[in-house]
Design a protein around this motif. Structure first.
Motif, mmCIF file in Angstrom:
data_model
loop_
_atom_site.group_PDB
_atom_site.id
_atom_site.type_symbol
_atom_site.label_atom_id
_atom_site.label_comp_id
_atom_site.label_asym_id
_atom_site.label_seq_id
_atom_site.Cartn_x
_atom_site.Cartn_y
_atom_site.Cartn_z
ATOM 1 N N ARG A 121 -12.717 220.698 -19.230
ATOM 2 C CA ARG A 121 -13.589 219.228 -19.674
ATOM 3 C C ARG A 121 -14.179 218.798 -18.269
ATOM 4 O O ARG A 121 -15.198 218.035 -18.329
ATOM 5 C CB ARG A 121 -12.412 218.273 -19.810
ATOM 6 C CG ARG A 121 -11.712 218.642 -21.306
ATOM 7 C CD ARG A 121 -10.985 217.414 -21.975
ATOM 8 N NE ARG A 121 -10.333 217.793 -23.287
ATOM 9 C CZ ARG A 121 -9.229 218.352 -23.194
ATOM 10 N NH1 ARG A 121 -8.332 218.643 -22.353
ATOM 11 N NH2 ARG A 121 -8.915 218.806 -24.290
ATOM 12 N N GLU A 161 -16.010 209.032 -14.300
ATOM 13 C CA GLU A 161 -17.493 208.860 -14.385
ATOM 14 C C GLU A 161 -17.883 207.532 -13.462
ATOM 15 O O GLU A 161 -19.071 207.680 -12.647
ATOM 16 C CB GLU A 161 -17.909 208.608 -15.776
ATOM 17 C CG GLU A 161 -19.308 208.614 -16.034
ATOM 18 C CD GLU A 161 -19.997 209.887 -16.205
ATOM 19 O OE1 GLU A 161 -21.037 210.013 -15.409
ATOM 20 O OE2 GLU A 161 -19.434 210.795 -16.967
ATOM 21 N N LEU A 208 -11.392 210.951 -17.589
ATOM 22 C CA LEU A 208 -12.823 211.338 -17.692
ATOM 23 C C LEU A 208 -13.934 210.031 -17.530
ATOM 24 O O LEU A 208 -14.607 210.156 -16.503
ATOM 25 C CB LEU A 208 -13.385 212.460 -18.529
ATOM 26 C CG LEU A 208 -12.678 213.828 -18.701
ATOM 27 C CD1 LEU A 208 -13.234 214.609 -20.027
ATOM 28 C CD2 LEU A 208 -12.889 214.613 -17.516
ATOM 29 N N ILE A 260 -17.045 220.533 -17.778
ATOM 30 C CA ILE A 260 -18.571 220.294 -18.434
ATOM 31 C C ILE A 260 -19.150 218.944 -18.064
ATOM 32 O O ILE A 260 -20.368 218.836 -18.096
ATOM 33 C CB ILE A 260 -17.917 220.299 -19.869
ATOM 34 C CG1 ILE A 260 -17.575 221.797 -20.530
ATOM 35 C CG2 ILE A 260 -18.855 219.507 -21.190
ATOM 36 C CD1 ILE A 260 -16.778 221.456 -21.764
ATOM 37 N N ASN A 261 -18.168 218.069 -17.902
ATOM 38 C CA ASN A 261 -19.024 216.661 -17.421
ATOM 39 C C ASN A 261 -19.160 216.535 -16.315
ATOM 40 O O ASN A 261 -20.290 215.869 -16.035
ATOM 41 C CB ASN A 261 -17.656 215.689 -17.648
ATOM 42 C CG ASN A 261 -17.123 215.394 -19.178
ATOM 43 O OD1 ASN A 261 -17.942 214.257 -19.937
ATOM 44 N ND2 ASN A 261 -16.532 216.133 -19.932
ATOM 45 N N PHE A 262 -18.659 217.205 -15.235
ATOM 46 C CA PHE A 262 -19.040 216.991 -13.811
ATOM 47 C C PHE A 262 -19.722 218.172 -13.105
ATOM 48 O O PHE A 262 -20.171 217.889 -11.819
ATOM 49 C CB PHE A 262 -18.019 216.239 -13.020
ATOM 50 C CG PHE A 262 -17.343 215.149 -13.759
ATOM 51 C CD1 PHE A 262 -18.360 214.145 -13.875
ATOM 52 C CD2 PHE A 262 -16.047 215.060 -14.198
ATOM 53 C CE1 PHE A 262 -17.777 212.772 -14.746
ATOM 54 C CE2 PHE A 262 -15.575 213.903 -14.904
ATOM 55 C CZ PHE A 262 -16.529 212.946 -14.909
#
Length: 304
Positions: free
Chosen positions: A175, A152, A148, A178-180
């Motif tokens: 995951r 980023e 991840l 949630i992050n992207f």
């Protein structure tokens, strides 16, 4: 052609003649059945497409022939699996010249690059082309994981748009979301985790057994998308023994044998691969024939 990162995209097999040349007529026969079933894209020259054995001119022929044949119905992607950044940049340029809509990209081959080297590799290729890129994240088979934290950095490149999620960790779908959010589209790449991944939010499925069973594969995707989970699950449970043929070192031979028995392929593989033989062949044939004998009647999944 713009790519919508969703739906079923077959990682198609490469067809060979008995004299080990590209078998374009047999290849087109399979592509036609894929299109008729409602697939949403075509991926050429991946692991299942025997990428490591294809000559450069063969990859270019496959790209040009497929682009011409599909005639804008769906996007066509070519896989990049190169040992050097220079080679990957050259492959991306050829794909662009040959009319590909996008790229699927593995990390550098053979050399186990470090995180920064992998980031630089993908970044350099992304900067060299206008084509959208799907990063193939398969640390199980290729020993490099794109984390991840690495994504980023990589997502600073607008044309890095999707991931073929093949880590075998189903929670990685969550995951990534949630992050992207929707910035990084998720195409699940493991047949035996496909429905689970779609239900957890994956956008689509780069599939293997679709090569032999396109209707069933697309039906699962369309049914779950329409909220008809139990109907999708019923087909998926029937399909699972066949899907397990994809998570095997001889997935190419397995799936080509299945294509033969569904009438849309040949068994020819390129050496050093050999067609299945002996007890191993009998075991795979048993799975295929039982699957065909119990093949479900599909609902009208194209009009849900």
């Amino acid at each position: 052609m713009a790519i919508e990162w969703k739906g079923v995209m077959p990682a198609v097999t490469t067809k060979f003649t008995d004299t080990d040349e590209l078998d374009i007529p047999a290849f087109k026969t399979n592509i036609k059945v894929q299109l008729d079933a409602g697939v949403h894209g075509i991926v050429l020259g991946g692991t299942l497409g025997e990428a490591s054995t294809l000559e450069d001119h063969e990859k270019r022929t496959l790209t040009k022939e497929t682009v011409a044949y599909v005639d804008g119905k769906v996007p066509v992607m070519i896989n990049i699996a190169e040992q050097s950044t220079k080679g990957a940049i050259a492959a991306a340029q050829k794909a662009e010249d040959d009319g590909a809509s996008g790229l699927m990209m593995l990390p550098p081959m053979r050399y186990k690059a470090g995180d920064q080297e992998v980031i630089q590799y993908f970044s350099d290729v992304a900067s060299s082309t206008k084509l959208p890129i799907m990063i193939y994240n398969n640390p199980v088979d290729y020993k490099i994981e794109v984390s991840l934290a690495m994504f980023e950095v990589l997502l600073k490149h607008d044309n890095i748009q999707a991931v073929k999620e093949s880590t075998r960790d189903i929670s990685n779908v969550t995951r990534i979301k949630i992050n992207f959010g929707d910035r990084l589209k998720i195409m699940t790449g493991v047949d035996t985790l496909a429905l689970e991944s779609l239900l957890m939010g994956a956008d689509g499925w780069v599939a293997g057994l679709v090569c032999a069973f396109p209707g069933e594969t697309v039906a699962i995707y369309e049914l779950q998308k329409a909220g008809k989970i139990q109907e999708a699950l019923a087909i998926y449970r029937w399909f699972l023994p066949l899907l397990e043929l994809d998570i095997n070192p001889k997935l190419v031979q397995n799936i080509k044998l299945a294509e033969v028995h569904t009438g849309i392929g040949t068994e020819n593989v390129r050496a050093p691969r050999l067609p299945l033989f002996g007890e191993e062949r009998e075991h795979v044939l048993k799975i295929i024939t039982e699957g065909i004998a119990t093949r479900p009647t599909l609902p009208n999944y194209k009009n849900l």
